[in-house]
Design an enzyme around this catalytic site. Structure first.
Site, PDB file in Angstrom:
ATOM      1  N   PRO A   1       0.277   7.511  -8.583  1.00 51.11           N
ATOM      2  CA  PRO A   1      -0.945   6.723  -8.426  1.00 51.11           C
ATOM      3  C   PRO A   1      -2.055   7.532  -7.765  1.00 51.11           C
ATOM      4  O   PRO A   1      -1.797   8.359  -6.901  1.00 51.11           O
ATOM      5  CB  PRO A   1      -0.518   5.569  -7.523  1.00 51.11           C
ATOM      6  CG  PRO A   1       0.969   5.483  -7.682  1.00 51.11           C
ATOM      7  CD  PRO A   1       1.412   6.899  -7.900  1.00 51.11           C
TER       8      PRO A   1
ATOM      9  N   SER B   1      -3.980   6.570  -5.611  1.00 48.56           N
ATOM     10  CA  SER B   1      -4.072   6.236  -4.202  1.00 48.56           C
ATOM     11  C   SER B   1      -3.107   7.068  -3.331  1.00 48.56           C
ATOM     12  O   SER B   1      -3.184   7.032  -2.121  1.00 48.56           O
ATOM     13  CB  SER B   1      -3.800   4.740  -3.974  1.00 48.56           C
ATOM     14  OG  SER B   1      -2.493   4.411  -4.380  1.00 48.56           O
ATOM     15  N   CYS B   2      -2.192   7.787  -3.978  1.00 51.30           N
ATOM     16  CA  CYS B   2      -1.251   8.646  -3.237  1.00 51.30           C
ATOM     17  C   CYS B   2      -1.840  10.039  -3.069  1.00 51.30           C
ATOM     18  O   CYS B   2      -2.405  10.601  -3.992  1.00 51.30           O
ATOM     19  CB  CYS B   2       0.082   8.776  -3.980  1.00 51.30           C
ATOM     20  SG  CYS B   2       1.042   7.287  -4.038  1.00 51.30           S
ATOM     21  N   ILE B   3      -1.666  10.576  -1.874  1.00 53.62           N
ATOM     22  CA  ILE B   3      -2.178  11.920  -1.595  1.00 53.62           C
ATOM     23  C   ILE B   3      -1.193  12.941  -2.087  1.00 53.62           C
ATOM     24  O   ILE B   3      -0.028  12.813  -2.048  1.00 53.62           O
ATOM     25  CB  ILE B   3      -2.442  12.095  -0.081  1.00 53.62           C
ATOM     26  CG1 ILE B   3      -3.518  11.106   0.345  1.00 53.62           C
ATOM     27  CG2 ILE B   3      -2.818  13.511   0.238  1.00 53.62           C
ATOM     28  CD1 ILE B   3      -3.745  11.041   1.837  1.00 53.62           C
TER      29      ILE B   3
END
Length: 102
Positions: A98, A100-102
């Site tokens: 995703p 939104s994941c670093i």
């Protein structure tokens, strides 16, 4: 890059996320979970299926969205998938990492 898993060769990116979701099957998911040191329960599978359904609908995933999904709350999500739960769960589910994941 290619990765041999469960007598199959799959395409993964440099972080180990599957590139082609259609290559995923339950055995591959189980092996990816073992690599993450997670023993999958029925509860894990419910969450994995939810993640895959959202991926099929092209819905972006985030921890907040999963927490509000009614499928799992944040506390349980972290308990089931410790150490980066969204990143780990999506990798096991065979969907792309995703945004939104670093």
């Amino acid at each position: 890059m290619e990765k041999a898993i469960c007598n199959t060769t799959i395409e993964v990116n440099e972080e180990g996320f599957m590139i082609n979701f259609s290559e995923w099957n339950k055995e591959i998911g189980e092996e990816l979970a073992r690599e993450a040191m997670i023993e999958l329960s029925e509860r894990h599978w419910e969450i994995i299926e939810y993640i895959q359904d959202e991926h099929r609908k092209e819905v972006p995933l985030s921890i907040r969205k999963i927490g509000k999904s009614g499928v799992v709350d944040i506390k349980e999500f972290y308990a089931l998938f410790p150490k980066a739960p969204l990143k780990t769960a999506t990798k096991i589910a065979g969907v792309p990492k995703p945004a939104s994941c670093i």
